[in-house]
Design a protein around this motif. Sequence first.
Motif, PDB file in Angstrom:
ATOM      1  N   CYS A 161      74.674  95.634  16.980  1.00  0.00           N
ATOM      2  CA  CYS A 161      75.070  95.084  15.686  1.00  0.00           C
ATOM      3  C   CYS A 161      75.144  96.172  14.622  1.00  0.00           C
ATOM      4  O   CYS A 161      75.946  96.088  13.690  1.00  0.00           O
ATOM      5  CB  CYS A 161      74.074  94.015  15.227  1.00  0.00           C
ATOM      6  SG  CYS A 161      73.975  92.582  16.271  1.00  0.00           S
ATOM      7  N   ARG A 203      81.839  92.520   8.705  1.00  0.00           N
ATOM      8  CA  ARG A 203      80.778  92.515   7.702  1.00  0.00           C
ATOM      9  C   ARG A 203      81.278  91.809   6.445  1.00  0.00           C
ATOM     10  O   ARG A 203      82.315  92.166   5.891  1.00  0.00           O
ATOM     11  CB  ARG A 203      80.388  93.940   7.332  1.00  0.00           C
ATOM     12  CG  ARG A 203      79.641  94.696   8.396  1.00  0.00           C
ATOM     13  CD  ARG A 203      78.185  94.358   8.404  1.00  0.00           C
ATOM     14  NE  ARG A 203      77.493  95.046   9.495  1.00  0.00           N
ATOM     15  CZ  ARG A 203      76.429  94.573  10.106  1.00  0.00           C
ATOM     16  NH1 ARG A 203      75.930  93.407   9.735  1.00  0.00           N
ATOM     17  NH2 ARG A 203      75.851  95.248  11.075  1.00  0.00           N
ATOM     18  N   GLY A 243      71.085  94.331   6.717  1.00  0.00           N
ATOM     19  CA  GLY A 243      69.664  94.154   6.961  1.00  0.00           C
ATOM     20  C   GLY A 243      69.129  95.229   7.905  1.00  0.00           C
ATOM     21  O   GLY A 243      69.868  96.107   8.361  1.00  0.00           O
ATOM     22  N   GLU A 297      71.847  92.575  12.089  1.00  0.00           N
ATOM     23  CA  GLU A 297      72.306  91.244  12.496  1.00  0.00           C
ATOM     24  C   GLU A 297      72.696  90.366  11.322  1.00  0.00           C
ATOM     25  O   GLU A 297      73.322  89.326  11.501  1.00  0.00           O
ATOM     26  CB  GLU A 297      71.212  90.557  13.323  1.00  0.00           C
ATOM     27  CG  GLU A 297      70.906  91.281  14.625  1.00  0.00           C
ATOM     28  CD  GLU A 297      69.741  90.669  15.386  1.00  0.00           C
ATOM     29  OE1 GLU A 297      69.171  89.666  14.882  1.00  0.00           O
ATOM     30  OE2 GLU A 297      69.399  91.163  16.472  1.00  0.00           O
ATOM     31  N   ASP A 298      72.331  90.771  10.116  1.00  0.00           N
ATOM     32  CA  ASP A 298      72.680  89.986   8.925  1.00  0.00           C
ATOM     33  C   ASP A 298      74.088  90.351   8.447  1.00  0.00           C
ATOM     34  O   ASP A 298      74.615  91.410   8.770  1.00  0.00           O
ATOM     35  CB  ASP A 298      71.675  90.252   7.797  1.00  0.00           C
ATOM     36  CG  ASP A 298      70.266  89.842   8.172  1.00  0.00           C
ATOM     37  OD1 ASP A 298      70.120  88.923   9.010  1.00  0.00           O
ATOM     38  OD2 ASP A 298      69.316  90.450   7.636  1.00  0.00           O
ATOM     39  N   GLY A 299      74.653  89.478   7.643  1.00  0.00           N
ATOM     40  CA  GLY A 299      75.928  89.784   6.991  1.00  0.00           C
ATOM     41  C   GLY A 299      77.127  89.829   7.906  1.00  0.00           C
ATOM     42  O   GLY A 299      78.142  90.446   7.572  1.00  0.00           O
ATOM     43  N   SER A 349      80.186  87.826   9.752  1.00  0.00           N
ATOM     44  CA  SER A 349      80.980  86.600   9.734  1.00  0.00           C
ATOM     45  C   SER A 349      82.080  86.689  10.788  1.00  0.00           C
ATOM     46  O   SER A 349      82.497  87.778  11.183  1.00  0.00           O
ATOM     47  CB  SER A 349      81.596  86.368   8.351  1.00  0.00           C
ATOM     48  OG  SER A 349      80.603  86.186   7.361  1.00  0.00           O
ATOM     49  N   ASN A 385      78.246  84.977   6.692  1.00  0.00           N
ATOM     50  CA  ASN A 385      77.079  85.818   7.005  1.00  0.00           C
ATOM     51  C   ASN A 385      76.191  85.248   8.119  1.00  0.00           C
ATOM     52  O   ASN A 385      75.099  85.762   8.368  1.00  0.00           O
ATOM     53  CB  ASN A 385      76.207  86.057   5.757  1.00  0.00           C
ATOM     54  CG  ASN A 385      76.952  86.841   4.692  1.00  0.00           C
ATOM     55  OD1 ASN A 385      77.850  87.620   4.982  1.00  0.00           O
ATOM     56  ND2 ASN A 385      76.582  86.613   3.436  1.00  0.00           N
ATOM     57  N   GLN A 386      76.663  84.189   8.789  1.00  0.00           N
ATOM     58  CA  GLN A 386      75.877  83.562   9.855  1.00  0.00           C
ATOM     59  C   GLN A 386      76.566  83.689  11.216  1.00  0.00           C
ATOM     60  O   GLN A 386      76.383  82.844  12.095  1.00  0.00           O
ATOM     61  CB  GLN A 386      75.633  82.084   9.522  1.00  0.00           C
ATOM     62  CG  GLN A 386      74.835  81.847   8.254  1.00  0.00           C
ATOM     63  CD  GLN A 386      73.461  82.491   8.326  1.00  0.00           C
ATOM     64  OE1 GLN A 386      72.738  82.319   9.300  1.00  0.00           O
ATOM     65  NE2 GLN A 386      73.097  83.235   7.287  1.00  0.00           N
ATOM     66  N   TRP A 399      76.134  86.093  13.575  1.00  0.00           N
ATOM     67  CA  TRP A 399      75.340  86.593  14.692  1.00  0.00           C
ATOM     68  C   TRP A 399      74.673  85.487  15.514  1.00  0.00           C
ATOM     69  O   TRP A 399      74.695  85.538  16.746  1.00  0.00           O
ATOM     70  CB  TRP A 399      74.302  87.606  14.229  1.00  0.00           C
ATOM     71  CG  TRP A 399      73.429  88.066  15.361  1.00  0.00           C
ATOM     72  CD1 TRP A 399      72.095  87.890  15.500  1.00  0.00           C
ATOM     73  CD2 TRP A 399      73.848  88.758  16.542  1.00  0.00           C
ATOM     74  NE1 TRP A 399      71.646  88.420  16.685  1.00  0.00           N
ATOM     75  CE2 TRP A 399      72.710  88.963  17.345  1.00  0.00           C
ATOM     76  CE3 TRP A 399      75.086  89.212  17.005  1.00  0.00           C
ATOM     77  CZ2 TRP A 399      72.753  89.608  18.578  1.00  0.00           C
ATOM     78  CZ3 TRP A 399      75.137  89.861  18.239  1.00  0.00           C
ATOM     79  CH2 TRP A 399      73.981  90.045  19.013  1.00  0.00           C
TER      80      TRP A 399
END
Length: 378
Positions: free
Chosen positions: A134, A171, A176, A180-182, A184, A228-229, A231
């Motif tokens: 990631c 992205r 993060g 794994e954050d951010g 889409s 952003n969700q 992952w």
Amino acid sequence: MDFDLNTEQKMLQKSAREFFSKELDSEMVREMEKDATGHSPQIWKKMARIGWMGLLIPEAFGGEEMGVTDMAIVLKEMGYAAFTSPYFFTAVVGVSLLLTGGSERQKKKLLPVVAKGKKILTLAWNETGVETACSGLSATAEIRGDHYLLNGTKTFVPFGHVADQIVVAVRTGPAGESGEDGISLFIVDRDQPGVNVEVVETMADDKSCELNFENLKIPTENMLGEKNQGWPILKSVFQVSAALKCAEMVGGARKVLQMTVNYAKKREQFSRPIGSFQAIQHHCADMITHLETSDLILLETCWRLDRGGDCAKQVSMCKAWVNENCRRLYLLGHQVMGGFGFMEEVDHQLYYRRGKAAEAMFGNADYHREAVARHMEG
């Protein structure tokens, strides 16, 4: 658990085995490798008529609503036949992405046409060459009113040159600590302005592509899941995909074992078949052990996935085991066949190349062993 297939599954296995035996031989496999599209549209249509495109699609969307185990049965026969096509990334990865993260509108729009074989899907995730990383994800999508502007490059996109729709991971927020954050996901039409596709030559000759996105306009409604969700959606889909990629590998390994044993029975040295020598017999014994244990852990993994819940540990055990043992099986086959097995005219090298590519997909053995270790710590 019961490792025996039920009546319907045995029928599915028999029909798949007969289909590929009738429709495909090694000469045609080689022709598909050389073909610009990398697959046979004629066979694709026949598979769609049988209903295989919609094996994982619910009946409400025109599919067969079958399970992971059922899909594994078909994929094992595909692996045995060395069949190459966009099937896996359409009927497994693409469908799973839509079922996991798609809105009702997106499902109604795409799943019925996928089930009919009228759409090819794929996933554009990789950028670094590491299938599960990631942190290296750098392609971006920035909001501009009622649409996003997508920029970046994706590598090793399977059949990106023939896919109608491509799910692209980008992205849209801070990464993060884990990366794994951010993330889409967006559904992109391949023929849109701003999408440039180039087929890349690989050892497996599997029509992997590099995709470049330059100020590609994507409507906000094309986002798959929440912003952003992405992952959690990918993580879930990668579990199913990793297990089912093992099914292809197990099918290919079964074919390699058969070819090796047949060769050992026919090839003579010192006026006797080489299969009469203890060293060759032990190689073949090890090969069938690698195959049977891989098949058993695959069956248990599919069984668990069909029953729901978090199967991350089981999937990682399966992918690590199958990766290692199928590789050992291929190499033992080469030991028995010698330099003959590496000749282009011989099918063994074909399966070896496919197996090496499959090892890297959805995490190599080291990645999954580390994942199992993390689960054990908990």
